[in-house]
Design a protein around this motif. Structure first.
Motif, PDB file in Angstrom:
ATOM      1  N   ASP A 179       0.860  -1.199   0.015  1.00 17.16           N
ATOM      2  CA  ASP A 179       0.048  -0.066   0.081  1.00 17.16           C
ATOM      3  C   ASP A 179       0.842   1.406   0.080  1.00 17.16           C
ATOM      4  O   ASP A 179       0.410   2.306   0.627  1.00 17.16           O
ATOM      5  CB  ASP A 179      -1.188   0.003   1.109  1.00 17.16           C
ATOM      6  N   HIS A 180       1.978   1.024  -0.536  1.00 11.69           N
ATOM      7  CA  HIS A 180       2.794   2.441  -0.935  1.00 11.69           C
ATOM      8  C   HIS A 180       2.555   2.871  -2.191  1.00 11.69           C
ATOM      9  O   HIS A 180       2.681   2.178  -3.280  1.00 11.69           O
ATOM     10  CB  HIS A 180       4.476   2.029  -0.573  1.00 11.69           C
ATOM     11  N   ALA A 181       2.319   4.284  -2.272  1.00  8.23           N
ATOM     12  CA  ALA A 181       2.292   4.833  -3.647  1.00  8.23           C
ATOM     13  C   ALA A 181       3.368   4.907  -4.604  1.00  8.23           C
ATOM     14  O   ALA A 181       4.452   5.141  -3.765  1.00  8.23           O
ATOM     15  CB  ALA A 181       1.559   6.295  -3.576  1.00  8.23           C
ATOM     16  N   ILE A 182       3.360   4.522  -5.752  1.00  5.40           N
ATOM     17  CA  ILE A 182       4.678   4.307  -6.411  1.00  5.40           C
ATOM     18  C   ILE A 182       4.486   5.419  -7.618  1.00  5.40           C
ATOM     19  O   ILE A 182       5.568   6.468  -7.656  1.00  5.40           O
ATOM     20  CB  ILE A 182       4.954   2.941  -7.062  1.00  5.40           C
ATOM     21  N   ALA A 183       3.617   5.559  -8.140  1.00  5.46           N
ATOM     22  CA  ALA A 183       3.417   6.487  -9.435  1.00  5.46           C
ATOM     23  C   ALA A 183       2.067   6.613 -10.033  1.00  5.46           C
ATOM     24  O   ALA A 183       1.329   5.688  -9.696  1.00  5.46           O
ATOM     25  CB  ALA A 183       4.474   5.859 -10.409  1.00  5.46           C
ATOM     26  N   GLY A 184       1.946   7.571 -10.874  1.00  2.90           N
ATOM     27  CA  GLY A 184       0.588   7.083 -11.750  1.00  2.90           C
ATOM     28  C   GLY A 184       0.930   6.314 -13.076  1.00  2.90           C
ATOM     29  O   GLY A 184       1.846   5.983 -12.804  1.00  2.90           O
ATOM     30  N   THR A 185      -0.197   6.144 -13.717  1.00  6.71           N
ATOM     31  CA  THR A 185      -0.089   4.989 -14.637  1.00  6.71           C
ATOM     32  C   THR A 185       0.985   5.412 -15.662  1.00  6.71           C
ATOM     33  O   THR A 185       1.475   4.864 -16.240  1.00  6.71           O
ATOM     34  CB  THR A 185      -1.406   4.588 -15.581  1.00  6.71           C
ATOM     35  N   ARG A 186       1.051   6.950 -16.025  1.00 12.44           N
ATOM     36  CA  ARG A 186       2.137   7.310 -16.892  1.00 12.44           C
ATOM     37  C   ARG A 186       2.704   8.566 -16.554  1.00 12.44           C
ATOM     38  O   ARG A 186       3.167   9.514 -17.112  1.00 12.44           O
ATOM     39  CB  ARG A 186       1.205   7.653 -18.153  1.00 12.44           C
ATOM     40  N   SER A 187       2.915   8.709 -15.031  1.00  7.93           N
ATOM     41  CA  SER A 187       3.748   9.827 -14.349  1.00  7.93           C
ATOM     42  C   SER A 187       4.147   9.538 -13.117  1.00  7.93           C
ATOM     43  O   SER A 187       3.835   8.614 -12.447  1.00  7.93           O
ATOM     44  CB  SER A 187       2.620  11.059 -14.460  1.00  7.93           C
ATOM     45  N   ASN A 188       5.255  10.359 -13.020  1.00  8.52           N
ATOM     46  CA  ASN A 188       5.736  10.443 -11.552  1.00  8.52           C
ATOM     47  C   ASN A 188       4.704  11.355 -10.664  1.00  8.52           C
ATOM     48  O   ASN A 188       4.103  12.100 -11.112  1.00  8.52           O
ATOM     49  CB  ASN A 188       7.049  10.816 -11.415  1.00  8.52           C
TER      50      ASN A 188
END
Lengths: 294, 294
Positions: A187-196
């Motif tokens: 449950d850590h946020a890593i990125a958007g599907t196509r963005s940082n």
């Protein structure tokens, strides 16, 4: 539009592709990109004929090739391909340059032929993205159910194994949002599907570390270098799901879309709230002024 | 061998490929298999013209398509493609049938066009694998450093994102072993680079559960059903690195190689030991007798 040139095929819809320097709309089925996604890519804003942040993109491509053990085509060869593609491309002013480097062709089986030769694809497509307006456009960010798997061997580089992003992008489409945050299994946020992703809380900008998942974006790299100009520093660290719920601002970056402040955050569970965009606007203005924004 | 037929190209090296039913050695660059690995595959033993365990392979392909939201080509269409490919293939007795189903062509961008049409590739290649001998061939299993990322959305299905396996297969090649075990970040064994894994300790056969990583192999499925015939049951569960060090036997399965008892286990750190093959030999003989072994 479907046209033929003496050099070979030009794809439909004004897309021009070169495979190893020759115009072609096709790739051999024996190419390992098809069987295994065995390769890397870069997506680059091509403005007035000039590939934006070329040196950074080439550096990342090169690092990715090194990681996967693929011989990276020399910078000069890719530049020559680009010049040739531009001669055939009807697109002017703004276009999208995509470069794919694969491990090349091979027989069946995961183990690559050590003497195999890489394949390079250089492609120019029309710019279909709204051009950055002087005022901040509304941008709704949602959360995705599709997770990002953790793998240090593949993290950071822009490889061709993108099914996680494809599944998440379908969710974003279904949610009628503009972009979606992807989480790992912890449950850590890593990125958007196509963005940082950058999260602002108490005046501090934080961005997920990408040691085990995600792509180290070019715009992300530039935000690290330029943030101090707007009186802020960027910390890299882990961002929990709850941190997004408490964020004052969320900022996305992408090579074609530049700096994008999120105006609304909608969770899977339906909680929706407006976000402030103060730091995002400052960054965006800075990027525009410095010619960093595409 | 490079030949031409009236229907189109036949690939070199006696490989015949059909793309959507037409003989072709090439795929459009716009195909999402190239950009994102957006598709699935099956590798099937083709013996005397008959695809082994076809129903099971088709069932898995169909389940994979459902998971990714790709429309699966009907069984009858794939069978028709296979019959056509066989007419062009010079390969007799034993061959490898590979089926790839992709989400089809599309513009740039992760989000697929909901009205897109899938692409099917049906390919027959020569059988290059040593034919199973009456005696057990030596098989050295090593351990790989490349990890398998955990992702429930992609686990179990045979999708085209296979960079982890490619990197691990390079390690196996470098170690001069026959196959390598891959672990997740928590050091649980998941699978070989191209096979499923069974570990025998105290007469109990255990195999990793594949809820978050790995491919649910067809031969693995058959071992579950047939193990009781050799007086053993199979338990699914997590297998720690240490469990491999203590294993009496390790057995691998693969659709082309069938049941393969491991004769030697060599860790990354260089510990090497011979394994017994009692249960593996029993299973292998059972599979041969029942015509389950390719």
């Amino acid at each position: 539009v479907q046209r033929k040139s003496e050099a070979g095929d030009i794809n439909s819809r004004d897309v021009v592709s070169l495979v190893n320097g020759a115009i072609s709309a096709k790739l051999a089925i024996a190419n390992r990109a098809i069987a295994y996604g065995d390769g890397l890519f870069e997506t680059i804003a091509l403005i007035d004929g000039s590939p934006q942040h070329w040196t950074r993109h080439y550096r990342r491509l090169n690092a990715g090739c090194e990681r996967l053990g693929i011989e990276c085509p020399p910078d000069s060869i890719l530049q020559r391909d680009l010049a040739k593609a531009q001669k055939y491309s009807p697109v002017t002013t703004r276009a999208v340059l995509k470069i794919i480097v694969t491990r090349g062709e091979g027989d069946r089986g995961y183990a690559p032929d050590p003497s195999g030769k890489p394949t390079r694809i250089v492609q120019i497509s029309p710019w279909r993205i709204p051009i950055v307006a002087p005022t901040i456009p509304p941008l709704t960010l949602t959360t995705c159910l599709t997770r990002l798997g953790l793998n240090p061997s593949l993290a950071g580089i822009k490889h061709l194994n993108r099914l996680e992003q494809v599944l998440a992008a379908r969710e974003v489409l279904g949610a009628r949002a503009d972009e979606g945050v992807m989480f790992d299994l912890a449950d850590h946020a890593i990125a958007g599907t196509r963005s940082n992703l950058f999260v602002v809380s108490d005046g501090v900008i934080r961005t997920p570390n990408l040691e085990a998942a995600g792509v180290a974006g070019i715009m992300r790299e530039i935000v690290f270098e330029e943030a101090s100009s707007v009186g802020a520093g960027v910390l890299e660290g882990s961002i929990a799901r709850g941190d997004l719920d408490l964020a004052e601002e969320i900022i996305l970056t992408n090579s074609l879309r530049g700096v994008q402040p999120v105006t609304r955050f909608v969770t899977q569970e339906g909680r929706s709230r407006a976000l402030s965009t103060t730091l995002g606007e400052l960054l965006r203005r800075l990027f525009s002024t410095r010619g960093l924004q595409p």
